[in-house]
Design a protein around this motif. Structure first.
Motif, mmCIF file in Angstrom:
data_model
loop_
_atom_site.group_PDB
_atom_site.id
_atom_site.type_symbol
_atom_site.label_atom_id
_atom_site.label_comp_id
_atom_site.label_asym_id
_atom_site.label_seq_id
_atom_site.Cartn_x
_atom_site.Cartn_y
_atom_site.Cartn_z
ATOM 1 N N ARG A 51 0.827 -1.213 0.000
ATOM 2 C CA ARG A 51 0.000 0.000 0.000
ATOM 3 C C ARG A 51 0.857 1.255 0.000
ATOM 4 N NH1 ARG A 51 -5.265 0.824 1.437
ATOM 5 N NH2 ARG A 51 -5.429 -1.276 2.296
ATOM 6 N N ASN A 97 4.677 -2.640 12.679
ATOM 7 C CA ASN A 97 4.311 -3.071 11.318
ATOM 8 C C ASN A 97 3.904 -4.539 11.239
ATOM 9 O OD1 ASN A 97 4.567 -0.711 9.713
ATOM 10 N ND2 ASN A 97 6.789 -0.859 9.860
ATOM 11 N N HIS A 118 -0.785 -7.552 6.790
ATOM 12 C CA HIS A 118 -1.923 -7.976 5.964
ATOM 13 C C HIS A 118 -2.586 -6.778 5.289
ATOM 14 C CE1 HIS A 118 -5.178 -10.600 4.671
ATOM 15 N NE2 HIS A 118 -6.033 -9.652 5.058
ATOM 16 N N SER A 119 -2.789 -5.692 6.022
ATOM 17 C CA SER A 119 -3.429 -4.514 5.437
ATOM 18 C C SER A 119 -2.507 -3.805 4.453
ATOM 19 C CB SER A 119 -3.857 -3.539 6.542
ATOM 20 O OG SER A 119 -2.738 -3.113 7.309
ATOM 21 N N GLU A 120 -1.184 -3.895 4.670
ATOM 22 C CA GLU A 120 -0.238 -3.268 3.749
ATOM 23 C C GLU A 120 -0.243 -3.967 2.391
ATOM 24 O OE1 GLU A 120 1.686 -0.620 3.876
ATOM 25 O OE2 GLU A 120 0.953 -0.047 5.851
ATOM 26 N N GLY A 175 1.619 -6.147 12.851
ATOM 27 C CA GLY A 175 0.165 -6.263 12.786
ATOM 28 C C GLY A 175 -0.447 -5.625 11.557
ATOM 29 N N LYS A 176 0.377 -4.901 10.774
ATOM 30 C CA LYS A 176 -0.146 -4.201 9.602
ATOM 31 C C LYS A 176 0.242 -4.865 8.285
ATOM 32 C CE LYS A 176 0.087 0.312 11.908
ATOM 33 N NZ LYS A 176 0.671 1.673 11.837
ATOM 34 N N TYR A 202 5.864 2.815 4.091
ATOM 35 C CA TYR A 202 6.182 2.824 5.524
ATOM 36 C C TYR A 202 6.689 1.477 6.014
ATOM 37 C CZ TYR A 202 3.616 7.220 5.391
ATOM 38 O OH TYR A 202 3.206 8.480 5.092
ATOM 39 N N ILE A 203 6.360 0.417 5.292
ATOM 40 C CA ILE A 203 6.769 -0.921 5.706
ATOM 41 C C ILE A 203 8.288 -1.082 5.690
ATOM 42 C CG2 ILE A 203 6.667 -1.920 3.405
ATOM 43 C CD1 ILE A 203 5.412 -3.655 6.571
ATOM 44 N N GLU A 230 3.475 -12.476 3.158
ATOM 45 C CA GLU A 230 3.242 -12.076 4.548
ATOM 46 C C GLU A 230 4.171 -12.826 5.498
ATOM 47 O OE1 GLU A 230 -0.802 -12.552 5.673
ATOM 48 O OE2 GLU A 230 -1.549 -11.010 4.313
#
Length: 246
Positions: free
Chosen positions: A42, A103, A108-110, A105-106, A45-46, A197
């Motif tokens: 997305r 990151n 999957h959304s990323e 926890g994020k 930031y990752i 992931e």
């Protein structure tokens, strides 16, 4: 006793080099993953934990070299520089670990763009989305988002009408694979999002665990340098005669 402390410091510096290589390679691996599969993320930031990890790796290698120098030379200046570098490393590593933890926890959304990119697949090697899909399926040895059945809902699959998935889904051990769904055993069983992931999560966890290990090594290094400073002979002082001052 002083000799033992110097030996301990030398070993500690070698561990700092090793930690620098591990931390640097983990950060580099995350950056390469983002570079090759950037369309599936997305935003950028990752990769912030990777940037901080590489920066700390550089300082770790430098501090390891200075620490080795400190172990063979009684220099108060070098000892002070070594301590300051260890403090900088602690700040960088703590920041990298905090970003990695945030990151995890994020992940999957990323990777939310996965669905859209697979739906935009048209089989052309000139199309960025299609090229990215084929590349990730071959690189990670995966098929679809969760598994090969995800292809059955894509416009490309329905347009072709021959009940087959892209050939990049074919397991490389089967040279006769054409991607047809009547030979699903020849396809990669896992989906690409799950594999990506897992890969990103592993690197983020590695950054966190390596930070804890580096902290232990840093404490040993600080204690060793403090012991050397404590045993450093003080400069002699003498009272100057008044005639000497005049």
């Amino acid at each position: 006793m002083r000799r033992i402390v110097k030996v301990v410091l030398q070993i500690t510096c070698q561990l700092l080099w090793l930690a620098g290589l591990v931390v640097g390679l983990s950060g580099l691996y995350l950056l390469l993953n983002y570079r090759h599969n950037g369309l599936f993320f997305r935003d950028v930031y990752i990769i912030l934990p990777a940037v901080m990890a590489i920066a700390s790796a550089v300082v770790l290698l430098i501090s390891g070299s200075i620490g080795c120098w400190v172990s063979v030379r009684d220099s108060t200046c070098l000892q002070g520089v070594f301590v300051y570098l260890l403090i900088i490393i602690f700040c960088l590593e703590a920041t990298a670990a905090a970003l990695a933890y945030a990151n995890i926890g994020k992940v999957h959304s990323e990777l939310a763009p996965f669905q859209n990119i697979f739906k935009n697949y048209n089989g052309s090697s000139q199309d960025p989305d299609s090229k990215a899909v084929d590349s990730i399926q071959e690189e990670l040895q995966c098929c679809g988002i969760q598994n090969y059945t995800d292809w059955q809902t894509t416009p490309w699959f329905n347009h072709r009408g021959n009940l087959s998935v892209p050939q990049s889904c074919c397991n490389s051990t089967f040279h006769t694979c054409t991607g047809t769904l009547d030979q699903t055993y020849m396809l990669y069983p896992q989906g690409c999002q799950v594999k990506l992931e897992d890969a990103i999560g592993f690197i983020l966890h590695l950054i966190i665990y390596s930070t804890a290990a580096v902290a232990v090594v840093q404490i040993i290094g600080l204690v060793s340098v403090a012991q050397l400073m404590r045993q450093q002979p003080l400069q002699g002082y003498q009272i100057l005669e008044r005639n000497t001052i005049n």
